[in-house]
Design an enzyme around this catalytic site. Structure first.
Site, PDB file in Angstrom:
ATOM      1  CG  PHE A 138      -1.879   1.247   1.097  1.00  0.00           C
ATOM      2  CD1 PHE A 138      -3.048   1.182   0.354  1.00  0.00           C
ATOM      3  CD2 PHE A 138      -1.546   2.471   1.684  1.00  0.00           C
ATOM      4  CE1 PHE A 138      -3.876   2.292   0.199  1.00  0.00           C
ATOM      5  CE2 PHE A 138      -2.372   3.585   1.542  1.00  0.00           C
ATOM      6  CZ  PHE A 138      -3.541   3.487   0.802  1.00  0.00           C
ATOM      7  CG  ASP A 223       5.614   3.958   1.756  1.00  0.00           C
ATOM      8  OD1 ASP A 223       5.589   4.704   2.760  1.00  0.00           O
ATOM      9  OD2 ASP A 223       4.648   3.832   0.982  1.00  0.00           O
ATOM     10  CE  LYS A 252      -1.158   6.868   6.613  1.00  0.00           C
ATOM     11  NZ  LYS A 252      -0.870   5.699   5.819  1.00  0.00           N
TER      12      LYS A 252
HETATM   13  C1  LIG Z   1      -1.020   5.846   4.303  1.00  0.00           C
HETATM   14  C2  LIG Z   1       0.123   5.390   3.496  1.00  0.00           C
HETATM   15  C3  LIG Z   1       0.504   6.046   2.306  1.00  0.00           C
HETATM   16  C4  LIG Z   1      -0.315   7.169   1.707  1.00  0.00           C
HETATM   17  O1  LIG Z   1      -0.371   8.286   2.519  1.00  0.00           O
HETATM   18  P1  LIG Z   1      -1.531   9.388   2.256  1.00  0.00           P
HETATM   19  O2  LIG Z   1      -1.154  10.505   3.165  1.00  0.00           O
HETATM   20  O3  LIG Z   1      -2.828   8.743   2.606  1.00  0.00           O
HETATM   21  O4  LIG Z   1      -1.459   9.750   0.818  1.00  0.00           O
HETATM   22  C5  LIG Z   1       1.631   5.613   1.643  1.00  0.00           C
HETATM   23  N1  LIG Z   1       2.359   4.576   2.118  1.00  0.00           N
HETATM   24  C6  LIG Z   1       2.033   3.921   3.236  1.00  0.00           C
HETATM   25  C7  LIG Z   1       2.892   2.797   3.710  1.00  0.00           C
HETATM   26  C8  LIG Z   1       0.893   4.279   3.963  1.00  0.00           C
HETATM   27  O5  LIG Z   1       0.551   3.602   5.049  1.00  0.00           O
END
Ligand SMILES: *Cc1c(COP(=O)(O)O)cnc(C)c1O
Length: 404
Positions: A138, A223, A252
């Protein structure tokens, strides 16, 4: 309460399926609904609220900066951005940082950097660069990002998609080695897959991937939008494997639970492929975001939140694993990042979340089977103790209902 739900339903897009609660206030680890009921937040807005709601230092930084200067765009320098980027680089062992707002934007930034690096530094032929991601990943919701998704629903109806993307099984370093070609620019990976259900790879996986990437002149891009900033008990989840990735994505929690703030960080030879006009964001790196982001990093260190997450998380995980319930398939996690997998034949994760909500705990299912526990890292042992009791009681109630 019904009115608010009806209004969102009437005027909003139906791209979420929220639990039926209408929240109006938050403080620390607690949330209150419009009827005055209090809940323990075990969800932290997908880890965006790792510092708890309305952290006094973060709110103070937001206030002070809002009164001073908030948004000027990157057409000018400001006295806030440099200190934020410097601190982020120093803490993560990276050389450069590029500020964006959401996680998805920072992922897109990483992909643009990787592609341009492949052409201008690695020497890949024009338009041939490949990025490898993992099944079950994700990374956000843009068209390019969902093009890499193995989740059918995320892609369905949104094509055509850009090329140069492929996926391999998560946790399988041999698959990475086999997938790399002379055109591979980067391997994009979550150290622990969050949205896929808190999936941990085998020990040493990331270190092995780092070695393979290094040998093949492929960028390892981590990520850590969700796993970063102390969520898994270290500042970065990569540190469990003693890996410093070539590129790192944060988001986040970086916004202190107040603003969207994200960063793509990397080595200088990667970031320096960008020249003025190549990439940007109107709001990215604005003084308000930079002030809050810097304070968030400082609070993280000052309050020792990585250690809190490691110690409380290990204890909480062990307690959950000791629960004997026919409903539980498995409990797994690292730090205060825990997934409780429900046996699909017994109940859905959403049913468990609803039952927990009735007992004053807010969480959310990921997929049909996993209940996520990712409270603010500022939570106390007593508060977690209370949460555990509610989880035990909820499972007991649901078992009894099943037996009846
Ligand atoms: C939530 C998330 C994203 C996307 O972040 P947004 O601020 O919702 O665009 C990307 N990578 C990971 C691992 C995430 O958990």
């Amino acid at each position: 309460m019904k009115d608010h739900i009806a209004m969102e339903q009437r005027y909003g897009a139906h791209n979420y399926a929220p639990l039926p609660v209408v929240l109006t206030r938050g403080e620390g680890v607690y949330l209150w609904d419009t009827e005055g009921r209090r809940y323990l937040d075990m969800m932290s807005a997908y880890s965006a609220v790792s510092f708890g709601h309305g952290h006094p230092r973060l709110v103070a930084a937001l206030h002070a900066q809002a009164e001073q200067l908030a948004v000027v765009s990157r057409a000018f320098y400001t006295d806030r951005l440099g200190p934020f980027l410097a601190r982020a680089c120093q803490m993560t062992g990276q050389e450069r940082a590029l500020p964006m707002n959401t996680g998805a934007e920072a992922v897109e930034t990483a992909m643009k950097a990787a592609r341009k690096w492949a052409y201008s530094v690695k020497g890949v032929q024009p338009n041939q660069a490949e990025i490898i991601a993992c099944d079950g990943n994700f990374h956000g919701r843009t068209i390019t990002i969902v093009a890499m998704s193995s989740e059918e629903q995320y892609r369905d109806g949104f094509g055509p998609f850009p090329g140069g993307l492929k996926t391999i099984p998560f946790g399988d370093s041999a698959a990475l080695k086999a997938a790399i070609t002379e055109n591979t620019a980067a391997f994009l990976v979550e150290p622990i897959q969050g949205e896929n259900g808190i999936i941990l790879p085998p020990d040493g996986y990331l270190a092995e991937c780092a070695r393979i990437c290094c040998e093949n002149n492929v960028l390892l891009i981590a990520d850590e939008v969700q796993t970063g900033l102390a969520r898994t008990g270290r500042l970065l989840a990569c540190q469990h494997d003693e890996v410093i990735p070539d590129g790192l994505i944060l988001g986040k929690a970086l916004g202190g639970g107040l603003l969207p703030v994200s960063l793509f960080l990397s080595r200088s030879d990667v970031m320096d492929v960008f020249t003025p006009g190549d990439h940007g964001s109107t709001f990215g790196g604005n003084p308000l975001a930079a002030a809050v982001g810097l304070e968030a990093l400082n609070v993280l260190v000052d309050e020792g939140l990585a250690d809190c997450s490691a110690e409380l998380g290990a204890w909480f995980l062990a307690e959950l694993q000791q629960i004997e319930s026919p409903l539980i398939q498995e409990v797994r996690g690292r730090g205060l990042f825990v997934g409780m997998e429900i046996k699909p034949a017994k109940a859905t994760a959403r049913a468990v979340c609803k039952q927990l909500m009735a007992r004053g705990i807010l969480s959310k299912e990921t997929h049909d089977t996993v209940v996520r526990f990712a409270p603010p890292l500022t939570i106390s042992r007593e508060q977690l103790e209370w949460a555990l009791e509610q989880v035990r009681e909820t499972l007991r109630e649901m078992e009894a209902a099943l037996a009846a």
